[in-house]
Motif scaffolding. Structure first.
Motif, short mmCIF file in Angstrom:
data_model
loop_
_atom_site.label_atom_id
_atom_site.label_comp_id
_atom_site.label_asym_id
_atom_site.label_seq_id
_atom_site.Cartn_x
_atom_site.Cartn_y
_atom_site.Cartn_z
N UNK A 1 0.93 -1.37 -0.08
CA UNK A 1 -0.07 0.16 0.04
C UNK A 1 0.89 1.15 0.01
N UNK A 2 0.70 2.14 -0.91
CA UNK A 2 1.22 3.64 -0.95
C UNK A 2 1.55 3.98 0.31
N UNK A 3 2.62 4.66 0.80
CA UNK A 3 2.94 5.10 2.02
C UNK A 3 2.60 4.41 3.10
N UNK A 4 2.56 3.02 3.15
CA UNK A 4 2.33 2.10 4.27
C UNK A 4 3.84 1.36 4.61
N UNK A 5 4.45 1.54 5.70
CA UNK A 5 5.61 0.71 5.96
C UNK A 5 5.43 -0.79 5.49
N UNK A 6 6.51 -1.10 4.98
CA UNK A 6 6.61 -2.70 4.49
C UNK A 6 7.64 -3.52 5.18
N UNK A 7 7.49 -4.38 5.80
CA UNK A 7 8.16 -5.15 6.58
C UNK A 7 8.56 -6.38 5.58
N UNK A 8 10.01 -6.75 5.77
CA UNK A 8 10.36 -7.98 5.05
C UNK A 8 11.83 -8.61 5.80
N UNK A 9 12.21 -9.58 5.36
CA UNK A 9 13.21 -10.35 5.70
C UNK A 9 14.26 -10.99 4.50
N UNK A 10 15.48 -11.09 4.83
CA UNK A 10 16.37 -11.54 3.76
C UNK A 10 17.09 -12.73 4.25
N UNK A 11 17.11 -14.02 3.60
CA UNK A 11 17.90 -15.16 3.91
C UNK A 11 18.67 -15.90 2.96
N UNK A 12 19.58 -16.53 3.33
CA UNK A 12 20.33 -17.37 2.38
C UNK A 12 19.87 -18.63 2.52
#
Length: 410
Positions: free
Chosen positions: A312-323
């Motif tokens: 959603x525009x202007x809504x904080x997006x959370x995520x993770x990065x893994x190997x």
């Protein structure tokens, strides 16, 4: 705020008792100002609803513990954990699922939440506005998330119950979930590296975690470190005089000592630490040491991320990065020399994160190793609608692997 230090965001305990004694609840005249109901994959806020008491009974009532079924719909509570340590923030989610193969409309006429511990309310939430919406076939949407509404991180040890009551399509749905909080102080041994190279001194940190409701002043007299093999043969032992006081806030940890081992040959070892003082604590950690020739290349390794396709525009997006290790039979021992994250729209770069500190990483067969969680990094928002490029570059040894994803901002 009452004498126990609890805030009442809606009603005092006496008012709740009065409401509970009524059999025909009436809709409050004034809406509740704080709103945090969430609908859809874009987490759009729902403004809802009036308070109905928790003991309601009647022919339209549907009651179960943490799950309720109303026609083709299912409403349930889930949470990351049920057993918390003091200082950890309580959190849970309320979801709505459409179990049918066609889109369904629904109305929410009321939504109320009451969290109690030892029969005492510690948090009350309710809103007042009717919601009319739709959910796709075989879909699930998030209705409510506690941490978006409040931070309950200093609860006393004991058992707590979250009760949710809503008028959903004319049915009074009551669901609840129980949580436990424990009070404990413990020690742990950690390192930014999963393994070490033969001949190196392993670098490890000794921490004390305070999961009690109050700050503690930890008086440490001395620490005894012992390195031993899997068959309990002692390789090295050291007693260190400390005689210091370490203030540790509730829910926080304090670094007590940075310990460097003697150079070790390839193999697996154990390091134990015994703390003597106002609190007698102990901790043990595994030390993995490999030959430099056992380092892995990037074959079978890929980057994965759970960043959503639609935001959603202007809504904080959370995520993770893994190997991830696609090899189902062998561990991977890799040196991560740098990690880069880039977010662009067209040729315009919005975010760039770069970390060139090296870390020795172990990825188990067919397993995943978390590298970064955006909750501990920074918040990313997508300021306008359109397509964004999300790119991750990891340097492993002298080789590079990439991850690319197109993100649609709505």
């Amino acid at each position: 705020m009452n004498s126990d230090g609890y805030k009442y965001y809606s009603h005092s305990p006496q008012e709740w008792e009065k409401i509970d004694s009524q059999k025909n609840p009436k809709k409050p005249k004034r809406p509740f100002g704080r709103v945090n109901l969430i609908l859809g994959i874009n987490f759009a806020a729902i403004l809802a609803i009036f308070l109905i008491y928790f003991g309601f009974s009647g022919s339209n009532t549907v009651k179960v513990n943490s799950l309720a079924k109303v026609g083709d719909f299912q409403i349930y509570i889930t949470s990351p954990k049920e057993n918390y340590l003091s200082g950890e923030p309580l959190n849970f989610y309320v979801y709505l699922s459409n179990l049918s193969s066609s889109s369904k409309t629904f109305d929410i006429y009321s939504f109320s939440l009451k969290i109690t511990g030892n029969s005492t309310p510690v948090y009350v939430f309710n809103t007042s506005e009717v919601i009319k919406s739709e959910i796709g076939p075989n879909s699930t949407i998030l209705l409510y998330e506690l941490k978006k509404d409040t931070n309950l991180s200093n609860l006393k040890p004991g058992e707590y119950t979250a009760k949710i009551l809503m008028n959903f399509d004319g049915k009074i749905v009551s669901i609840e979930k129980t949580f436990k909080y424990s009070s404990v102080i413990f020690a742990s041994i950690n390192s930014p590296d999963d393994f070490f190279i033969e001949g190196q001194r392993a670098d490890l940190n000794l921490y004390v975690q305070n999961n009690t409701p109050n700050m503690v002043n930890l008086n440490i007299d001395n620490i005894s470190f012992t390195i031993f093999t899997s068959n309990k043969k002692v390789l090295n032992s050291q007693n260190i005089t400390v005689n210091s006081i370490f203030p540790v806030q509730s829910g926080q940890q304090a670094l007590i000592y940075n310990y460097k081992t003697i150079p070790l040959n390839a193999g697996n070892y154990y390091l134990s630490a015994v703390i003597s003082g106002s609190q007698d604590l102990s901790a043990t950690s595994v030390i993995s040491v490999i030959n430099k020739s056992d380092l892995s290349d990037i074959s079978g390794i890929k980057i994965i991320s759970d960043i959503p396709l639609y935001v959603n525009r202007n809504t904080p997006a959370s995520f993770s990065i893994s190997l991830a290790n696609n090899d189902l039979f062998s561990k991977k021992y890799v040196v991560l020399n740098s990690l880069t994250i880039i977010v662009k729209k067209g040729n315009i770069e919005l975010y760039r994160f770069y970390n060139d500190k090296s870390h020795n990483i172990i990825i188990n067969p067919g397993g995943v190793r978390l590298l970064l969680d955006s909750k501990s990094w920074q918040t990313i928002t997508f300021p306008s609608t359109g397509t964004y490029d999300f790119e991750v570059i990891a340097k492993i040894g002298d080789q590079f692997i990439n991850y690319n994803k197109k993100i649609q901002s709505l």
